[in-house]
Motif scaffolding. Structure first.
Motif, PDB file in Angstrom:
ATOM      1  N   HIS A 108      12.215  29.774 -18.809  1.00  0.00           N
ATOM      2  CA  HIS A 108      12.497  28.553 -19.575  1.00  0.00           C
ATOM      3  C   HIS A 108      12.568  27.323 -18.680  1.00  0.00           C
ATOM      4  O   HIS A 108      12.591  26.201 -19.185  1.00  0.00           O
ATOM      5  N   HIS A 109      12.615  27.519 -17.364  1.00  0.00           N
ATOM      6  CA  HIS A 109      12.753  26.376 -16.469  1.00  0.00           C
ATOM      7  C   HIS A 109      11.567  25.428 -16.590  1.00  0.00           C
ATOM      8  O   HIS A 109      11.732  24.212 -16.480  1.00  0.00           O
ATOM      9  N   ALA A 139      17.035  36.161 -24.407  1.00  0.00           N
ATOM     10  CA  ALA A 139      17.787  36.683 -23.253  1.00  0.00           C
ATOM     11  C   ALA A 139      16.853  37.051 -22.117  1.00  0.00           C
ATOM     12  O   ALA A 139      17.142  36.759 -20.941  1.00  0.00           O
ATOM     13  N   ARG A 140      15.723  37.682 -22.412  1.00  0.00           N
ATOM     14  CA  ARG A 140      14.773  38.032 -21.358  1.00  0.00           C
ATOM     15  C   ARG A 140      14.164  36.785 -20.731  1.00  0.00           C
ATOM     16  O   ARG A 140      13.946  36.729 -19.503  1.00  0.00           O
ATOM     17  N   VAL A 141      13.879  35.778 -21.566  1.00  0.00           N
ATOM     18  CA  VAL A 141      13.300  34.542 -21.046  1.00  0.00           C
ATOM     19  C   VAL A 141      14.271  33.856 -20.090  1.00  0.00           C
ATOM     20  O   VAL A 141      13.888  33.387 -18.990  1.00  0.00           O
ATOM     21  N   VAL A 142      15.551  33.785 -20.462  1.00  0.00           N
ATOM     22  CA  VAL A 142      16.545  33.131 -19.608  1.00  0.00           C
ATOM     23  C   VAL A 142      16.743  33.923 -18.324  1.00  0.00           C
ATOM     24  O   VAL A 142      16.879  33.350 -17.222  1.00  0.00           O
ATOM     25  N   ARG A 159      23.574  28.440 -19.399  1.00  0.00           N
ATOM     26  CA  ARG A 159      24.719  29.099 -20.031  1.00  0.00           C
ATOM     27  C   ARG A 159      24.641  29.003 -21.555  1.00  0.00           C
ATOM     28  O   ARG A 159      24.934  29.974 -22.265  1.00  0.00           O
ATOM     29  N   PHE A 160      24.211  27.842 -22.055  1.00  0.00           N
ATOM     30  CA  PHE A 160      24.087  27.680 -23.508  1.00  0.00           C
ATOM     31  C   PHE A 160      23.042  28.637 -24.092  1.00  0.00           C
ATOM     32  O   PHE A 160      23.268  29.276 -25.120  1.00  0.00           O
ATOM     33  N   LEU A 161      21.922  28.743 -23.416  1.00  0.00           N
ATOM     34  CA  LEU A 161      20.865  29.628 -23.922  1.00  0.00           C
ATOM     35  C   LEU A 161      21.292  31.093 -23.887  1.00  0.00           C
ATOM     36  O   LEU A 161      20.995  31.864 -24.799  1.00  0.00           O
ATOM     37  N   ARG A 162      22.047  31.485 -22.811  1.00  0.00           N
ATOM     38  CA  ARG A 162      22.505  32.870 -22.747  1.00  0.00           C
ATOM     39  C   ARG A 162      23.515  33.153 -23.861  1.00  0.00           C
ATOM     40  O   ARG A 162      23.461  34.199 -24.501  1.00  0.00           O
ATOM     41  N   ASP A 163      24.422  32.222 -24.089  1.00  0.00           N
ATOM     42  CA  ASP A 163      25.399  32.408 -25.169  1.00  0.00           C
ATOM     43  C   ASP A 163      24.707  32.439 -26.543  1.00  0.00           C
ATOM     44  O   ASP A 163      25.085  33.235 -27.418  1.00  0.00           O
TER      45      ASP A 163
END
Length: 559
Positions: free
Chosen positions: A331-332, A323-326, A402-406
């Motif tokens: 992550h970009h 979550a912190r990375v996103v 959105r996928f990574l946050r979920d």
């Protein structure tokens, strides 16, 4: 026992042939007072012991030879005026008594008295005395040249004390003769003083001698106190030390008076001392790392890491991290790398994509149609990846965010997702490759520490030195910290002496118990015997004065 031993010696001597006859007639039998050429002489007896007989026979022959030497030198020490020679005979008799079991008790001639003779006490059952396991473990003290010098001083004082005894005896004889010859009333005073001086000298000779041996060789009760009571003396000494020196309160008081914290701080604040401590710590660290077996440490480290990983649930931690990375957008760069690598791969493997599409087409479609469809799919896929690579705001990138946050939320809150991650973790930890990586971590850490400990300018040693200097400076000036350090040291020392007092004092009692009784007696006599001889001298003088006083008072009252 003496006759059997004499027959054995005669048989052994006869086997020597001409050598035995050259030794003189004394070699054929055992004399009560052997001459220097007899079998009792040291070189001849030791030759017999070396050539013939079992170990016990050799011990007996050697011990009996020393006993005869002692007897030959000290048999009439009280009658002769050579107390120094008699003392040497005492030493020889003591050695014989300890080594052979047949040696004479000439050791009792150390004060110039007759020993027990060459027959001596019988050997203990089972042959010569063997060292006890305790004695073999602790060993015995060394008899040094300094001890021998002290023994010579003791012998000189024995000569003085015995000479004084002989002097008062001669005075008594002369005074008595003069009194009987009518020389005058003064002779009575002199005779009384000399008589009381002899009594005092003999009484104190008995008391001093009884400490170390049986006077006159007689087994009088409560004599030879040190040889007989050695173990009790050792136990009493241990108890005395434990009660008076190893008390927690005594140790605390002494340590408190030393103010170790302040002294340690002042000492550590010196750069040279800090360098020395750092070097010693580095040496100790390297030594400890060399002693440790890598296989054992690797097994322990591997087990510790695996157990810790099994016990800790990693899914929530991974979810928070993701979550912190996103949120930070970190992550970009990973997405950019994946898109670039995907574009490059598509460019290089266009035929592979075309063949894959054509291979999945139905069999009834014409070949040119398959080629057209494959070409179209490849171009669209290449366009999509190129746009995704070049456009930061591409919708697909948003979908990935959105996928990574979920997924981060599911890792922290979804029970099924967390369980799946835990199963995956267990499977990974169980793989041999992962276990090998974990175990090999110790080798890398060990090499790194060894290298840093050996390098004077390494960060490890520089930081250790700086920490020691800082600690020394604080200890030297901070009274509160000094009190804490002193308290820790006092608590540690108090705990040690309270918990292990019995083990510490047993070192004293067990060590004394392991000593040979005769060696102990000789050692103590060498150290305090000279002062004890002054007791004999003082006894002679005080006895003479007391006798003179008593005679004077009695004569005055009688007049």
């Amino acid at each position: 026992m003496g006759e059997v031993h004499a027959v054995r010696v005669r048989h052994q001597a006869s086997a020597l042939g001409p050598q035995s006859s050259a030794a003189g007639p004394q070699s054929s039998s055992v004399s009560r007072r052997p001459s220097a050429a007899g079998w009792g002489s040291r070189p001849y007896a030791r030759e017999l012991a070396a050539r013939f007989g079992s170990t016990s026979d050799r011990d007996n022959v050697s011990g009996r030879a020393r006993g005869h030497d002692a007897h030959a030198d000290g048999w009439s020490g009280m009658e002769r005026t050579d107390p120094e020679k008699a003392a040497e005979a005492g030493d020889g008799g003591g050695a014989a008594d300890g080594d052979g079991g047949h040696g004479g008790d000439g050791g009792h001639a150390g004060d110039g008295v007759h020993g027990a003779g060459p027959s001596g006490p019988p050997a203990p059952p089972g042959g010569p005395r063997k060292p006890s396991p305790l004695s073999a473990t602790l060993g015995s003290f060394a008899y040094t040249a300094a001890d021998e010098e002290k023994r010579r001083g003791v012998r000189r004082m024995k000569t003085t004390a015995t000479g004084l005894l002989l002097l008062v005896a001669v005075i008594y004889v002369l005074a008595t003769w003069a009194k009987n010859s009518g020389a005058g009333g003064w002779t009575g005073y002199v005779a009384a003083a000399a008589e009381a001086g002899m009594v005092g000298a003999l009484a104190d000779w008995f008391a001093v001698t009884a400490l170390f041996r049986h006077p006159l060789g007689l087994p009088i009760p409560h004599t030879a106190i040190i040889p007989n009571k050695k173990d009790q003396l050792g136990a009493s000494l241990g108890s005395f030390v434990g009660e008076n020196f190893l008390s927690a309160e005594v140790v605390r008081t002494r340590l408190r008076a030393l103010a170790i914290g302040g002294r340690l701080g002042t000492w550590l604040a010196e750069p040279a001392h800090a360098d020395r401590v750092t070097a010693e710590l580095s040496t100790a660290l390297r030594g400890a790392l060399r002693v440790l077996r890598d296989s054992d440490v690797q097994a322990i480290v591997g087990e510790a890491i695996t157990r810790r990983a099994d016990a800790a649930e990693v899914a929530p931690v991974l979810g928070k991290t993701l979550a912190r990375v996103v949120t930070d957008g970190s992550h970009h760069r990973a997405v950019d790398l994946i898109c670039a690598r995907a574009h490059d791969w598509l460019v290089e493997h266009a035929d592979s994509v075309m063949d894959a599409v054509q291979g999945g087409a139905p069999g009834w479609t014409p070949r040119f149609v398959d080629r057209k469809v494959g070409d179209r799919v490849y171009k669209e896929l290449l366009r999509f990846v190129t746009e995704m690579r070049d456009m930061p705001d591409h919708p697909a990138r948003g979908a990935i965010d959105r996928f990574l946050r979920d997924f981060a939320v599911d890792l922290q809150s979804d029970t099924e997702t967390r369980a799946r991650v835990e199963r995956l973790k267990s499977d990974l930890l169980a793989r041999p490759e992962v276990q090998d990586i974990i175990a090999s971590a110790w080798a890398s850490v060990r090499a790194m520490i060894m290298s840093a400990a050996e390098d004077d300018r390494s960060e490890l040693r520089l930081r250790a030195r700086a920490s020691l200097l800082s600690l020394g400076a604080r200890l030297a000036t901070d009274g509160r910290l000094q009190g804490k350090v002193d308290g820790w040291i006092e608590d540690a020392a108090g705990y040690v002496v309270s918990t292990y007092r019995g083990e510490i004092t047993s070192l004293i009692s067990d060590t004394v118990r392991s000593w040979d009784a005769a060696d102990t007696s000789r050692k103590i006599e060498a150290h305090i015997g000279r002062d004890l001889q002054f007791i004999r001298i003082n006894g002679t003088v005080v006895g003479a004065l007391a006798g003179l006083l008593i005679y004077t008072v009695a004569h005055a009252l009688g007049a």
